[in-house]
Design an enzyme around this catalytic site. Structure first.
Site, PDB file in Angstrom:
ATOM      1  N   THR A  87       0.816  -1.216   0.000  1.00 59.93           N
ATOM      2  CA  THR A  87       0.000   0.000   0.000  1.00 59.93           C
ATOM      3  C   THR A  87       0.847   1.263   0.000  1.00 59.93           C
ATOM      4  O   THR A  87       0.488   2.272  -0.618  1.00 59.93           O
ATOM      5  CB  THR A  87      -0.949   0.003   1.217  1.00 59.93           C
ATOM      6  OG1 THR A  87      -1.842  -1.110   1.118  1.00 59.93           O
ATOM      7  CG2 THR A  87      -1.766   1.282   1.281  1.00 59.93           C
ATOM      8  N   THR A 132       1.142  -4.273   4.428  1.00 58.48           N
ATOM      9  CA  THR A 132       0.861  -4.569   5.840  1.00 58.48           C
ATOM     10  C   THR A 132       0.133  -5.892   6.060  1.00 58.48           C
ATOM     11  O   THR A 132       0.090  -6.383   7.187  1.00 58.48           O
ATOM     12  CB  THR A 132       0.023  -3.443   6.472  1.00 58.48           C
ATOM     13  OG1 THR A 132      -1.216  -3.321   5.760  1.00 58.48           O
ATOM     14  CG2 THR A 132       0.767  -2.123   6.443  1.00 58.48           C
TER      15      THR A 132
END
Length: 385
Positions: A46, A125
């Site tokens: 991300t 993540t």
């Protein structure tokens, strides 16, 4: 050529052209030369994502920005922290990487640490906690390794991406986490690879360390460390390193090579989740499919259903080794040496117990030794001197 050396050459050229003394230019170059050297290795996620628009916090394409571009956007501020170089290891979501990729990542980090004072790795993540624990178990250098990422892509309003990357470089450059192993830095908090976990799918404060608590925080110019991982007790000693030297136990894998015929694959280890009236088919299928180890995510203190228990017993007879964990998210499953083939993983999460069991089985078939590793590397408790 290092950035500091290029900077020195440019300063001298500019000084001569402008009629400035070479002594003054050299002094400034020395200031740059004294900065710590930090390598930033990008793997995507991300943090490198590009959003559909400035407020599409969940609608974005990850792995779009090169790590060099991201670091350059932090200049000139980051130039005051360290002499920063970058390496693009990959550019995809964290769950898109294989164990074979993990082996190459370890090689990249080890190589970077031979030439630099610290390394920062950016990841997605989703499986960052597994990235972190893998590196914690396999990187041979005691220099700082810091993982970071973000919950929002680089290009939205209020993104956490630039601040997380900047603070990770700041932490790495400080060299305060020498001998800590791998740590994670997000949301201004520093967390140990062994304990850190993602606890929320969307919130920016998703990473926590349960009852162990965070290691510390980065508060602008202040880096505060309140505790340390237990392995710092062995700092400077030969046994600070784990026994998982990938070059020795499975053969060298170059970070730049796609394949290496001399390296052997790591053993297959799976996770079986227990629940009310769970069947034993998953464990049987894993054993029949060639799994050398299985981690059970059990209820309470590691309990599994009767059908799973029967399947586990049969699998142990076939030579499969089990690690027992709890699905609760906290608490411990203690080892019982009387249960052949089943090792208590204490408070390791199922996904981290899998990595420790995988590496242990790659290194040895000695169950007693694997139990010892789970009791020392796995529990990571402080001991009295």
């Amino acid at each position: 050529m290092k950035i500091a050396h290029r900077t020195a050459a440019l300063l001298c050229s500019f000084a001569v052209a402008a009629g400035v003394s070479l002594a003054g230019a050299s002094a400034h170059a020395e200031e740059r030369k004294d900065l710590p050297e930090v390598a930033v290795i990008g793997t995507g996620g991300t943090i490198s994502g590009v959003s559909t628009n400035r407020v599409s916090f969940q609608d974005y394409k990850s792995g779009q920005l090169a790590i060099s571009k991201m670091v350059d956007e932090l200049r000139p501020e980051v130039n005051g922290l360290a002499d920063v170089t970058t390496e693009q290891f990959g550019n995809k979501g964290s769950s898109g990487y294989s164990i074979a990729d993990y082996r190459k990542l370890t090689a990249s980090v080890d190589a970077a640490l031979k030439k630099n004072d610290a390394v920062v790795v950016t990841t997605g993540t989703d499986t960052m906690e597994e990235f972190a624990y893998w590196l914690d178990l396999t990187v041979r250098s005691d220099k700082p390794v810091v993982l970071t990422g973000s919950m929002r892509p680089w290009t939205v309003i209020g993104t956490d991406a630039p601040a997380n990357l900047y603070n990770a470089i700041k932490l790495a450059a400080s060299r305060k986490t020498k001998c800590y192993g791998t740590v994670v830095m997000l949301n201004d908090e520093i967390q140990a690879a062994r304990e850190v976990r993602k606890s929320n799918a969307l919130r920016m404060d998703t990473f926590e360390s349960g009852r162990s608590g965070v290691l510390g925080a980065v508060d602008q110019d202040n880096i505060r460390l309140n505790r340390a991982p237990a392995r710092v007790q062995k700092c400077g000693k030969a046994d600070w390193r784990t026994p998982f030297d990938l070059d020795r136990i499975v053969g060298r894998v170059s970070a730049k090579e796609k394949t290496n015929e001399q390296s052997k694959p790591l053993p297959k280890v799976e996770i079986a989740y227990s629940y009310q009236d769970a069947g034993g088919e998953a464990i049987k299928a894993f054993a029949d499919g060639g799994a050398k180890g299985v981690v059970t995510a059990g209820t309470g203190a590691g309990g599994i259903s009767p059908a799973m228990s029967t399947a586990r017993t049969d699998a142990v007879k076939k030579g499969v080794t089990f690690a027992s964990t709890t699905r609760t998210g906290s608490g411990a499953v203690y080892d019982s040496t009387g249960t052949t083939g089943v090792i208590g993983a204490e408070d390791l999460s199922p996904q981290k117990a899998r990595l420790l069991l995988l590496l242990s089985l790659a290194a040895t078939n000695d169950e007693k030794l694997i139990r010892e590793w789970f009791a020392t590397l796995g529990t990571a408790q402080f001991t009295t001197r």
